[in-house]
Motif scaffolding. Structure first.
Motif, PDB file in Angstrom:
ATOM      1  N   TYR A 260       0.814  -1.214   0.000  1.00  0.00           N
ATOM      2  CA  TYR A 260       0.000   0.000   0.000  1.00  0.00           C
ATOM      3  C   TYR A 260       0.853   1.273   0.000  1.00  0.00           C
ATOM      4  O   TYR A 260       0.384   2.335  -0.382  1.00  0.00           O
ATOM      5  CB  TYR A 260      -0.918   0.043   1.224  1.00  0.00           C
ATOM      6  CG  TYR A 260      -2.194  -0.754   1.091  1.00  0.00           C
ATOM      7  CD1 TYR A 260      -2.228  -1.995   0.464  1.00  0.00           C
ATOM      8  CD2 TYR A 260      -3.392  -0.269   1.623  1.00  0.00           C
ATOM      9  CE1 TYR A 260      -3.400  -2.718   0.362  1.00  0.00           C
ATOM     10  CE2 TYR A 260      -4.576  -0.992   1.538  1.00  0.00           C
ATOM     11  CZ  TYR A 260      -4.574  -2.225   0.901  1.00  0.00           C
ATOM     12  OH  TYR A 260      -5.741  -2.943   0.810  1.00  0.00           O
ATOM     13  N   THR A 263       4.624   2.747  -4.899  1.00  0.00           N
ATOM     14  CA  THR A 263       3.971   3.371  -6.055  1.00  0.00           C
ATOM     15  C   THR A 263       3.840   2.412  -7.230  1.00  0.00           C
ATOM     16  O   THR A 263       3.216   2.732  -8.231  1.00  0.00           O
ATOM     17  CB  THR A 263       4.734   4.626  -6.520  1.00  0.00           C
ATOM     18  OG1 THR A 263       6.103   4.260  -6.689  1.00  0.00           O
ATOM     19  CG2 THR A 263       4.620   5.751  -5.499  1.00  0.00           C
ATOM     20  N   ARG A 264       4.467   1.234  -7.087  1.00  0.00           N
ATOM     21  CA  ARG A 264       4.302   0.192  -8.094  1.00  0.00           C
ATOM     22  C   ARG A 264       3.860  -1.072  -7.386  1.00  0.00           C
ATOM     23  O   ARG A 264       4.299  -1.346  -6.284  1.00  0.00           O
ATOM     24  CB  ARG A 264       5.624  -0.060  -8.849  1.00  0.00           C
ATOM     25  CG  ARG A 264       6.027   1.049  -9.793  1.00  0.00           C
ATOM     26  CD  ARG A 264       5.074   1.150 -10.983  1.00  0.00           C
ATOM     27  NE  ARG A 264       5.448   2.196 -11.910  1.00  0.00           N
ATOM     28  CZ  ARG A 264       5.026   3.462 -11.829  1.00  0.00           C
ATOM     29  NH1 ARG A 264       4.229   3.835 -10.833  1.00  0.00           N
ATOM     30  NH2 ARG A 264       5.408   4.340 -12.722  1.00  0.00           N
ATOM     31  N   PRO A 358      -4.671  -0.944  -7.776  1.00  0.00           N
ATOM     32  CA  PRO A 358      -4.683   0.450  -7.305  1.00  0.00           C
ATOM     33  C   PRO A 358      -3.414   0.908  -6.614  1.00  0.00           C
ATOM     34  O   PRO A 358      -3.186   2.111  -6.495  1.00  0.00           O
ATOM     35  CB  PRO A 358      -5.868   0.478  -6.322  1.00  0.00           C
ATOM     36  CG  PRO A 358      -6.758  -0.611  -6.790  1.00  0.00           C
ATOM     37  CD  PRO A 358      -5.857  -1.684  -7.317  1.00  0.00           C
ATOM     38  N   VAL A 359      -2.571  -0.009  -6.176  1.00  0.00           N
ATOM     39  CA  VAL A 359      -1.288   0.381  -5.577  1.00  0.00           C
ATOM     40  C   VAL A 359      -0.462   1.202  -6.569  1.00  0.00           C
ATOM     41  O   VAL A 359       0.266   2.116  -6.181  1.00  0.00           O
ATOM     42  CB  VAL A 359      -0.498  -0.879  -5.132  1.00  0.00           C
ATOM     43  CG1 VAL A 359       0.982  -0.582  -4.944  1.00  0.00           C
ATOM     44  CG2 VAL A 359      -1.080  -1.454  -3.853  1.00  0.00           C
ATOM     45  N   CYS A 360      -0.604   0.892  -7.852  1.00  0.00           N
ATOM     46  CA  CYS A 360       0.209   1.574  -8.856  1.00  0.00           C
ATOM     47  C   CYS A 360      -0.199   3.034  -8.974  1.00  0.00           C
ATOM     48  O   CYS A 360      -1.387   3.348  -9.102  1.00  0.00           O
ATOM     49  CB  CYS A 360       0.070   0.874 -10.205  1.00  0.00           C
ATOM     50  SG  CYS A 360       1.198   1.530 -11.447  1.00  0.00           S
ATOM     51  N   SER A 361       0.782   3.911  -8.985  1.00  0.00           N
ATOM     52  CA  SER A 361       0.459   5.336  -9.081  1.00  0.00           C
ATOM     53  C   SER A 361      -0.108   5.685 -10.452  1.00  0.00           C
ATOM     54  O   SER A 361      -0.700   6.740 -10.633  1.00  0.00           O
ATOM     55  CB  SER A 361       1.693   6.188  -8.785  1.00  0.00           C
ATOM     56  OG  SER A 361       2.709   5.900  -9.716  1.00  0.00           O
ATOM     57  N   SER A 363      -2.478   3.941 -11.728  1.00  0.00           N
ATOM     58  CA  SER A 363      -3.867   3.476 -11.710  1.00  0.00           C
ATOM     59  C   SER A 363      -4.810   4.644 -11.465  1.00  0.00           C
ATOM     60  O   SER A 363      -4.557   5.499 -10.611  1.00  0.00           O
ATOM     61  CB  SER A 363      -4.044   2.429 -10.616  1.00  0.00           C
ATOM     62  OG  SER A 363      -5.398   2.347 -10.219  1.00  0.00           O
ATOM     63  N   HIS A 366      -5.932   4.846  -7.784  1.00  0.00           N
ATOM     64  CA  HIS A 366      -4.889   4.937  -6.751  1.00  0.00           C
ATOM     65  C   HIS A 366      -5.389   5.651  -5.493  1.00  0.00           C
ATOM     66  O   HIS A 366      -4.931   5.363  -4.384  1.00  0.00           O
ATOM     67  CB  HIS A 366      -3.651   5.644  -7.320  1.00  0.00           C
ATOM     68  CG  HIS A 366      -2.463   5.611  -6.414  1.00  0.00           C
ATOM     69  ND1 HIS A 366      -1.838   4.439  -6.056  1.00  0.00           N
ATOM     70  CD2 HIS A 366      -1.787   6.600  -5.771  1.00  0.00           C
ATOM     71  CE1 HIS A 366      -0.825   4.697  -5.235  1.00  0.00           C
ATOM     72  NE2 HIS A 366      -0.772   5.996  -5.044  1.00  0.00           N
ATOM     73  N   HIS A 367      -6.360   6.528  -5.653  1.00  0.00           N
ATOM     74  CA  HIS A 367      -6.895   7.254  -4.494  1.00  0.00           C
ATOM     75  C   HIS A 367      -7.523   6.312  -3.469  1.00  0.00           C
ATOM     76  O   HIS A 367      -7.600   6.630  -2.286  1.00  0.00           O
ATOM     77  CB  HIS A 367      -7.940   8.286  -4.946  1.00  0.00           C
ATOM     78  CG  HIS A 367      -9.115   7.655  -5.629  1.00  0.00           C
ATOM     79  ND1 HIS A 367      -9.115   7.290  -6.955  1.00  0.00           N
ATOM     80  CD2 HIS A 367     -10.321   7.282  -5.139  1.00  0.00           C
ATOM     81  CE1 HIS A 367     -10.272   6.738  -7.265  1.00  0.00           C
ATOM     82  NE2 HIS A 367     -11.027   6.716  -6.195  1.00  0.00           N
ATOM     83  N   GLN A 370      -4.981   5.513  -0.957  1.00  0.00           N
ATOM     84  CA  GLN A 370      -4.799   6.643  -0.039  1.00  0.00           C
ATOM     85  C   GLN A 370      -5.935   6.743   0.961  1.00  0.00           C
ATOM     86  O   GLN A 370      -5.722   7.026   2.131  1.00  0.00           O
ATOM     87  CB  GLN A 370      -4.637   7.949  -0.841  1.00  0.00           C
ATOM     88  CG  GLN A 370      -3.209   8.146  -1.285  1.00  0.00           C
ATOM     89  CD  GLN A 370      -3.078   8.669  -2.708  1.00  0.00           C
ATOM     90  OE1 GLN A 370      -4.065   8.896  -3.401  1.00  0.00           O
ATOM     91  NE2 GLN A 370      -1.843   8.873  -3.132  1.00  0.00           N
TER      92      GLN A 370
END
Lengths: 407, 91
Positions: A260, A263-264, A358-361, A363, A366-367, A370
């Protein structure tokens, strides 16, 4: 069970590798399919503990439908014939199977390297010896904390720590490689220095400090489990500090942090249907232990051979190669590195198993990661303790609400 | 420092075996595998806790007479194997 990251070091004369390319061309897949090197046998979902981080499905299934001894032996023979070499006995708690020694013996005779992934509850010195005679190569014992108070609160059972401690010593004394798995979460991450000292005291060979991954019960309880970024940074510092003063002696520590905060995404299972094969207690064959949640129909070993499952099943083929990828994965120059991440995670968080993890920035979702990190700072629902088959007889409500965790 | 009189032995935490499906020797350990290439496999087969590095080298020279002087290769590999704890160094 945690997945080891493939080693990055390449030596001139040797290679450390998790995935192997088979030279045979298989006509009905877009990719070269290597052998299922790693077979995970989930013998039962029943368990004497109630860990809130458990990655078993929250629907534990019918205990009467578990595979028989003969059916498991058949699975092992077929998988071995295809080149599987590592076999993990897991669950739930694999010690609950009375035929465990028979299964171990069969696996070992086939040439598997056999790993018992256990809580240690139900283990005795006598059984450790019997398993050795049967040919068991290694026993991995889980711990939930560095002392009885934390350990037993998380595991939901008294005397668990003491039992694990005693069995860890016995495993070592009987000449096995001794591996400890500390499942890490917000609930125990502050104990990292004590955990490392305990590992040295127990003379462990390998120690996994494995942050629980969020599947099954762990996904339900994520807000109670996910550590903060600050906690992880501090933990990493402490782990490195401890390693430095070890000077190459003592246990080899592996610290696995939650994806989590990356960024990848992780290269889940080293790629869907490339290396790992999981067989669940009722015989479902899956590319990973949580895939059952996906809108795909998975085969059962009672109906299909391992060869047909691995090489010809629609569900196993589904995410092989990259034809299935939507954008941005399809055009991404890292797609062969992480395969777009975890299908189960994409499905749980976005409702679409094809989407970028979604972990990938990169994606568009991605929010959600967060939001999850934010939500974990202030859990709104009570933690849910795992319910077991034996407890099902007495509980109509499938969730026990424990509103207070005594840590 | 590995010399010709060093007697390497296996770390029993690792299992050394031939893997038909990989067509090579491998080292197996908890949840992991190391593939050994041809020369590494040949050297490992000769490790028994009794043979010295010299004896291992001699055996290999006999098996592969066209290979030239193998002593440096053997020492290099055994040094790596000891660093990685696949082998112990018993003098």
């Amino acid at each position: 069970m945690t997945i080891k990251e493939p080693s990055k070091t390449q030596e001139n004369k040797v290679q450390e590798i998790e995935q192997v390319q088979n030279t045979e061309q298989l006509s009905n897949s877009s990719a070269n399919i290597g052998p299922p090197l790693w077979l995970l046998a989930e013998l039962t979902y029943d368990c004497p503990l109630h860990c809130p981080y458990c990655s078993n499905p929250t629907e534990l299934g019918d205990i009467k439908k578990e595979l028989t001894t003969q059916q498991w032996c058949q699975v092992f023979s077929e998988a071995r014939e295809m080149g599987a070499v590592q076999l993990g006995f897991s669950g739930g708690e694999p010690l609950l199977r009375k035929d465990l020694e028979v299964l171990v013996k069969h696996a070992r005779e086939l040439g598997f390297y056999t790993n018992l992934i256990t809580s240690g509850i139900g283990l005795t010195e006598k059984r450790i010896a019997k398993l050795k005679v049967a040919g068991l190569d290694h026993i991995q014992i889980s711990f939930q904390g560095a002392d009885p108070e934390v350990n037993d609160a998380i595991a939901g059972r008294g005397n668990a720590y003491q039992q694990k401690f005693n069995m860890a010593k016995a495993v070592k004394a009987q000449g096995y490689p001794m591996v400890l798995n500390f499942v890490m979460s917000k609930q125990n991450i502050a104990q990292i220095p004590e955990i490392m000292r305990l590992s040295c005291e127990l003379e462990a060979d390998y120690v996994e400090l494995a942050t629980a991954q969020y599947y099954g019960w762990a996904y339900t309880n994520r807000d109670h489990l996910l550590p903060s970024k600050e906690q992880l940074v501090e933990s990493e510092r402490l782990v490195n500090e401890f390693r430095d003063q070890q000077e190459g002696k003592g246990p080899h520590f592996i610290f696995v942090t939650p994806d989590y905060f990356e960024t990848r995404p992780k290269a889940c299972m080293n790629g869907w249907g490339t290396t790992f094969l999981t067989v669940t207690p009722d015989g479902s064959a899956l590319p990973c232990h949580s895939a059952k949640m996906l809108p795909l129909t998975f085969p059962n070993v009672k109906d299909k051979s391992i060869r047909d499952i691995w090489q010809q099943d629609f569900s196993f083929d589904y995410f092989r190669g990259d034809n299935w990828m939507p954008q941005p994965c399809k055009s991404c120059d890292e797609k062969e590195k992480d395969f777009g991440g975890c299908r189960c995670q994409a499905y749980m968080m976005t409702g679409d198993m094809h989407k970028t993890d979604p972990v990938c920035s990169k994606s568009e979702d991605h929010h959600l990661i967060q939001q999850a990190i934010e939500s974990a700072t202030n859990p709104s629902k009570a933690i849910v303790k795992r319910i077991n088959h034996t407890a099902d007889k007495y509980t109509k409500d499938p969730s026990l609400n424990i509103t207070q965790m005594k840590i | 420092m590995i010399t010709s009189t060093t007697t390497p032995s296996f770390n029993t935490m690792f299992r050394f075996q031939w893997e038909q499906a990989q067509n090579c020797f491998v080292l197996l350990f908890p949840e992991g595998m190391v593939k050994l290439n041809g020369s590494a496999g040949e050297i490992m087969q000769l490790i028994d806790g009794v043979k010295t590095v010299q004896q291992i080298t001699d055996a290999l020279q006999n098996k592969f007479p066209e290979a030239g002087d193998l002593s440096q290769d053997v020492i290099e590999f055994i040094t790596i194997a000891i660093e990685k704890k696949w082998l112990y160094n018993d003098h």
